[in-house]
Scaffold this motif. Structure first.
Motif, short mmCIF file in Angstrom:
data_model
loop_
_atom_site.label_atom_id
_atom_site.label_comp_id
_atom_site.label_asym_id
_atom_site.label_seq_id
_atom_site.Cartn_x
_atom_site.Cartn_y
_atom_site.Cartn_z
N SER A 23 -6.60 0.65 -0.22
CA SER A 23 -6.08 -0.02 -1.12
C SER A 23 -4.84 -0.71 -0.80
N ALA A 25 -1.45 -2.30 -3.69
CA ALA A 25 -0.94 -2.49 -4.74
C ALA A 25 0.87 -2.51 -5.02
N LYS A 104 -0.15 3.82 -8.27
CA LYS A 104 -1.63 2.37 -7.95
C LYS A 104 -2.84 2.87 -7.00
N ALA A 105 -1.63 2.37 -6.02
CA ALA A 105 -2.68 2.62 -4.95
C ALA A 105 -3.06 3.69 -4.18
N ASP A 107 -4.82 5.63 -6.62
CA ASP A 107 -5.30 5.66 -7.82
C ASP A 107 -6.46 4.81 -7.42
N GLN A 108 -6.63 3.47 -6.63
CA GLN A 108 -7.05 2.64 -6.40
C GLN A 108 -8.83 2.90 -4.99
N ALA A 109 -7.47 4.51 -3.94
CA ALA A 109 -7.88 4.50 -3.27
C ALA A 109 -9.00 6.19 -3.55
N ARG A 222 -14.01 -0.06 -0.97
CA ARG A 222 -14.07 -1.89 -1.55
C ARG A 222 -14.01 -2.71 -0.34
N SER A 224 -11.96 -4.54 2.55
CA SER A 224 -10.56 -4.70 2.96
C SER A 224 -10.80 -4.77 4.65
N LYS A 335 -2.41 -8.54 -0.11
CA LYS A 335 -3.52 -8.50 -0.31
C LYS A 335 -4.61 -9.41 -1.37
N GLU A 339 -8.23 -10.63 -2.60
CA GLU A 339 -8.15 -10.80 -3.52
C GLU A 339 -9.01 -12.47 -3.53
#
Length: 369
Positions: A23, A25, A104-105, A107-109, A222, A224, A335, A339
């Motif tokens: 991830s 973030a 955040k990173a 959590d996303q991972a 996801r 990457s 990032k 995206e």
């Protein structure tokens, strides 16, 4: 886009899996400034010291930047000029946005804080002892045996450097988890009484922000990319062309006119030598994570490597929306590439960052589903 083979024999799927980005973030301070506001504020400041006001306006307009984020409202930088005041803000804001990006990173991972084995934090725009990693570890609840590695003087190249060190750690300790954290607040280095061209350019292009990356040798949740190889190049006797001169009043920027010449003369050869050592050709590189040092830097990299304008698009987008974020920039660009869905599974990528030394950091990447 280049259209070469996506999987030379040397880089058939590794076992165990190569270090992979889980991830990325970002976090930003609450204040911002548009290009128009920058021009209106900076032109009279430097004009009062004898600089041509139209030249200052031209530098801002040619910067390619629409907006930047600041640790404090613009008026702060006129009222508070001491190193003590500026570094006090650094300590406060760096912890705030560093913790936010790291949380955040993770959590996303889907990674718990107590699963982190190593945190590498980078910054060159302020001083904290203990370093930022200690504050993040305490606030997020890392284990007491977490390894910590602060990189504080590698400048704009440090984001790439930390990625390389994190990958090497995972190859030595399979199954681990690494958190990379880059927090840069260049606005706090602005020198009000320095009318040199380097300070004018610095005041026009740098912005504040943080990026956190979770790296592990496991499939990402996801699409990457994975880190395959790395090379750092230190050019002899170039230590005077980029960096900071720490003075009583704070950080005085050093940016030499020799930098574009050095890039034009050396970059392509270094890139080709690195890629050849990995069994990959430049024409096989599909995506580029480029440090957006400025519009001229990106122009030079594009022209020297023979890239399409689209291949520097993500870097230009980051520069326009955030400015030059020093060591955090390459993570913002990576990032943006994800995206924009520009990283396709099996396709190779190249990361390029430059920093004081003078140093060029190169990394071979590959997209994963």
């Amino acid at each position: 886009m280049h259209s070469g083979s996506s999987s030379p024999e040397r880089w058939q799927r590794e076992q165990p899996m190569a270090p992979t980005i889980q991830s990325i973030a970002t976090a930003l301070p609450p204040h911002s400034m548009t290009a128009e506001e920058s021009e209106a504020r900076l032109a009279p400041i430097f004009a009062a010291q004898g600089e041509d006001e139209t030249l200052v306006a031209q530098i801002v307009r040619n910067s390619g930047i629409r907006k930047r984020y600041l640790s404090r409202p613009p008026g702060f930088y006129l009222a508070e000029t001491s190193l003590t005041a500026r570094n006090g803000v650094f300590e406060e804001v760096a912890v705030e946005i560093g913790v936010e990006a790291a949380r955040k990173a993770l959590d996303q991972a889907g990674i718990r804080p107590d699963e982190v084995d190593l945190i590498i934090d980078t910054s060159c725009t302020g001083v904290m002892i203990p370093a930022l990693d200690v504050h993040v570890a305490n606030k997020l609840g890392f284990r007491d045996d977490v390894r910590r590695l602060p990189l504080t003087e590698a400048g704009c190249a440090a984001g790439a450097t930390s990625l390389a060190f994190g990958a090497e750690f995972l190859r030595a300790r399979p199954g681990g988890v690494v958190l990379l954290l880059s927090v840069e607040l260049p606005s706090l280095t602005f020198q009000l009484d320095d009318a040199t061209r380097a300070n004018v350019v610095s005041a026009a292009i740098f912005g504040d922000g943080a990026a956190a990356v979770v790296l592990a040798d496991r499939p990402a949740p996801r699409p990457s990319f994975e880190h395959l190889a790395h090379k750092a190049v230190l050019f002899k006797d170039t230590q005077s062309i980029m960096g900071f001169d720490l003075r009583t009043e704070g950080f005085k920027i050093i940016l030499s006119k020799r930098i574009p010449l050095l890039v034009r003369r050396e970059l392509r050869g270094q890139v080709e030598t690195f890629l050849e050592s990995q069994g990959v050709g430049l024409d096989e590189i599909d995506f580029f994570a480029l440090h957006p040092g400025g519009t001229k830097v990106l122009d030079n990299v594009r022209d020297v490597l023979g890239l399409d304008e689209a291949q520097v698009g993500a870097a230009r987008e980051v520069l326009a929306d955030y400015g030059n974020l020093s060591s955090a920039s390459v993570h913002f660009v990576a990032k943006a590439l994800l995206e924009r869905e520009e990283i396709q599974p099996g396709r190779f990528g190249l990361l390029i960052a430059m920093g004081p030394g003078f140093t060029v950091e190169l990394a071979l990447l590959r997209g994963v589903a």
